[in-house]
Design a protein around this motif. Structure first.
Motif, PDB file in Angstrom:
ATOM      1  N   ASN A  64       0.821  -1.215   0.000  1.00  0.00           N
ATOM      2  CA  ASN A  64       0.000   0.000   0.000  1.00  0.00           C
ATOM      3  C   ASN A  64       0.853   1.263   0.000  1.00  0.00           C
ATOM      4  O   ASN A  64       0.581   2.202   0.735  1.00  0.00           O
ATOM      5  N   ASP A  65       1.906   1.265  -0.829  1.00  0.00           N
ATOM      6  CA  ASP A  65       2.804   2.422  -0.863  1.00  0.00           C
ATOM      7  C   ASP A  65       2.355   3.489  -1.851  1.00  0.00           C
ATOM      8  O   ASP A  65       3.010   4.508  -2.015  1.00  0.00           O
ATOM      9  N   GLY A  66       1.246   3.257  -2.526  1.00  0.00           N
ATOM     10  CA  GLY A  66       0.729   4.248  -3.463  1.00  0.00           C
ATOM     11  C   GLY A  66       1.596   4.447  -4.685  1.00  0.00           C
ATOM     12  O   GLY A  66       1.562   5.487  -5.315  1.00  0.00           O
ATOM     13  N   GLY A  67       2.410   3.447  -5.033  1.00  0.00           N
ATOM     14  CA  GLY A  67       3.270   3.555  -6.202  1.00  0.00           C
ATOM     15  C   GLY A  67       4.569   4.283  -5.952  1.00  0.00           C
ATOM     16  O   GLY A  67       5.257   4.661  -6.892  1.00  0.00           O
ATOM     17  N   VAL A  68       4.915   4.471  -4.682  1.00  0.00           N
ATOM     18  CA  VAL A  68       6.140   5.200  -4.322  1.00  0.00           C
ATOM     19  C   VAL A  68       6.910   4.354  -3.307  1.00  0.00           C
ATOM     20  O   VAL A  68       6.349   3.919  -2.309  1.00  0.00           O
ATOM     21  N   ASP A  69       8.199   4.118  -3.560  1.00  0.00           N
ATOM     22  CA  ASP A  69       9.012   3.313  -2.650  1.00  0.00           C
ATOM     23  C   ASP A  69       9.823   4.154  -1.672  1.00  0.00           C
ATOM     24  O   ASP A  69      10.050   3.746  -0.541  1.00  0.00           O
ATOM     25  N   LEU A  70      10.282   5.319  -2.116  1.00  0.00           N
ATOM     26  CA  LEU A  70      11.054   6.225  -1.266  1.00  0.00           C
ATOM     27  C   LEU A  70      10.505   7.634  -1.421  1.00  0.00           C
ATOM     28  O   LEU A  70      10.036   8.001  -2.501  1.00  0.00           O
ATOM     29  N   ILE A  71      10.609   8.408  -0.347  1.00  0.00           N
ATOM     30  CA  ILE A  71      10.297   9.832  -0.424  1.00  0.00           C
ATOM     31  C   ILE A  71      11.531  10.579   0.053  1.00  0.00           C
ATOM     32  O   ILE A  71      11.945  10.456   1.205  1.00  0.00           O
ATOM     33  N   LEU A  72      12.148  11.323  -0.871  1.00  0.00           N
ATOM     34  CA  LEU A  72      13.312  12.132  -0.541  1.00  0.00           C
ATOM     35  C   LEU A  72      12.835  13.545  -0.233  1.00  0.00           C
ATOM     36  O   LEU A  72      11.907  14.034  -0.872  1.00  0.00           O
ATOM     37  N   THR A  73      13.474  14.189   0.723  1.00  0.00           N
ATOM     38  CA  THR A  73      13.172  15.590   1.026  1.00  0.00           C
ATOM     39  C   THR A  73      14.471  16.373   0.933  1.00  0.00           C
ATOM     40  O   THR A  73      15.446  16.046   1.610  1.00  0.00           O
ATOM     41  N   ASN A  74      14.467  17.399   0.080  1.00  0.00           N
ATOM     42  CA  ASN A  74      15.679  18.201  -0.062  1.00  0.00           C
ATOM     43  C   ASN A  74      15.670  19.335   0.976  1.00  0.00           C
ATOM     44  O   ASN A  74      14.746  19.458   1.782  1.00  0.00           O
ATOM     45  N   TYR A  75      16.687  20.166   0.949  1.00  0.00           N
ATOM     46  CA  TYR A  75      16.817  21.218   1.966  1.00  0.00           C
ATOM     47  C   TYR A  75      15.876  22.396   1.739  1.00  0.00           C
ATOM     48  O   TYR A  75      15.763  23.274   2.589  1.00  0.00           O
ATOM     49  N   ASP A  76      15.161  22.400   0.615  1.00  0.00           N
ATOM     50  CA  ASP A  76      14.100  23.391   0.389  1.00  0.00           C
ATOM     51  C   ASP A  76      12.743  22.825   0.790  1.00  0.00           C
ATOM     52  O   ASP A  76      11.709  23.389   0.451  1.00  0.00           O
ATOM     53  N   ASP A  77      12.749  21.676   1.480  1.00  0.00           N
ATOM     54  CA  ASP A  77      11.545  20.956   1.907  1.00  0.00           C
ATOM     55  C   ASP A  77      10.689  20.479   0.739  1.00  0.00           C
ATOM     56  O   ASP A  77       9.494  20.245   0.878  1.00  0.00           O
ATOM     57  N   GLU A  78      11.304  20.323  -0.409  1.00  0.00           N
ATOM     58  CA  GLU A  78      10.621  19.774  -1.571  1.00  0.00           C
ATOM     59  C   GLU A  78      10.750  18.247  -1.527  1.00  0.00           C
ATOM     60  O   GLU A  78      11.825  17.708  -1.299  1.00  0.00           O
ATOM     61  N   LYS A  79       9.645  17.562  -1.762  1.00  0.00           N
ATOM     62  CA  LYS A  79       9.642  16.109  -1.749  1.00  0.00           C
ATOM     63  C   LYS A  79       9.824  15.573  -3.170  1.00  0.00           C
ATOM     64  O   LYS A  79       9.308  16.132  -4.132  1.00  0.00           O
ATOM     65  N   ILE A  80      10.569  14.478  -3.264  1.00  0.00           N
ATOM     66  CA  ILE A  80      10.809  13.801  -4.531  1.00  0.00           C
ATOM     67  C   ILE A  80      10.385  12.356  -4.348  1.00  0.00           C
ATOM     68  O   ILE A  80      10.821  11.680  -3.413  1.00  0.00           O
TER      69      ILE A  80
END
Length: 195
Positions: A78-94
């Motif tokens: 149930n990961d919604g099609g995403v395995d990792l969530i990266l967060t950069n120093y601008d608080d932007e999620k990838i």
């Protein structure tokens, strides 16, 4: 009951309690034992990982990367099609999707016109990640794969980036090996991941 029988009964009871305690501890630790692995980082070893191990490996790959302050591994189901969530120093999620090579030759995209003996990332996998990104207002995505990229996927990514503010990158095995080389401890090729 005499003293000898009581002593024997106590010894048997202690042995049973000790065995039962070890059994309970083994059951409690079973999940952790299944998800721990150690390997030497070589292309061949990466190809042998299970899907879950490859996701843990990809988390390790981004760990200590100066671009990201947080790397979160999503639940295995149930990961919604995403395995990792990266967060950069601008608080932007990838959002990151991890696709390892399967030893049974498959076409990941279901694009019949690209069928071959090699594992390809196709348009369908890209669309799945982009759908998850759009649903959560995420602008950047990455697909890590031990396979190749189909022409349909490259065409889709080009159109996506030309016609929207979304960005999708694909890292193949060559990119993965370069990321390993860029790590601070280039000689430290031992990997122990606990999920």
């Amino acid at each position: 009951m005499n003293k000898y029988e009581i002593l024997v009964l106590l010894i048997v009871l202690i042995i049973l309690i000790k065995s039962f305690t070890q059994f309970i501890e083994k059951i409690r630790g079973f999940k952790d034992e299944q998800l721990k692995f150690t390997m030497r980082i070589k292309k061949e070893n990466i190809n042998r990982l299970t899907g879950l191990q490859f996701e843990g490996f990809c988390q390790w790959l981004f760990h200590n990367n100066p671009e990201y302050k947080d790397i979160k591994l999503t639940p295995p189901s149930n990961d919604g099609g995403v395995d990792l969530i990266l967060t950069n120093y601008d608080d932007e999620k990838i959002y990151v999707e991890c696709k390892r090579y399967d030893s049974n030759p498959t076409l990941a995209s279901n694009d019949e016109d690209n069928a071959s003996d090699e594992f390809f990332i196709g348009r369908v996998i890209c669309q799945k990640l982009v759908g998850a990104m759009m649903a959560n207002n995420i602008k950047k995505g990455i697909i890590l794969t031990t396979g190749s990229v189909s022409p349909n996927a490259l065409e889709y990514i080009g159109k996506l980036e030309d016609n929207s503010d979304l960005s999708l990158k694909i890292y193949t095995m060559d990119n993965i090996l370069k990321l390993i080389e860029e790590r601070e401890n280039q000689d430290d090729y031992e990997l122990a991941v606990e999920i």
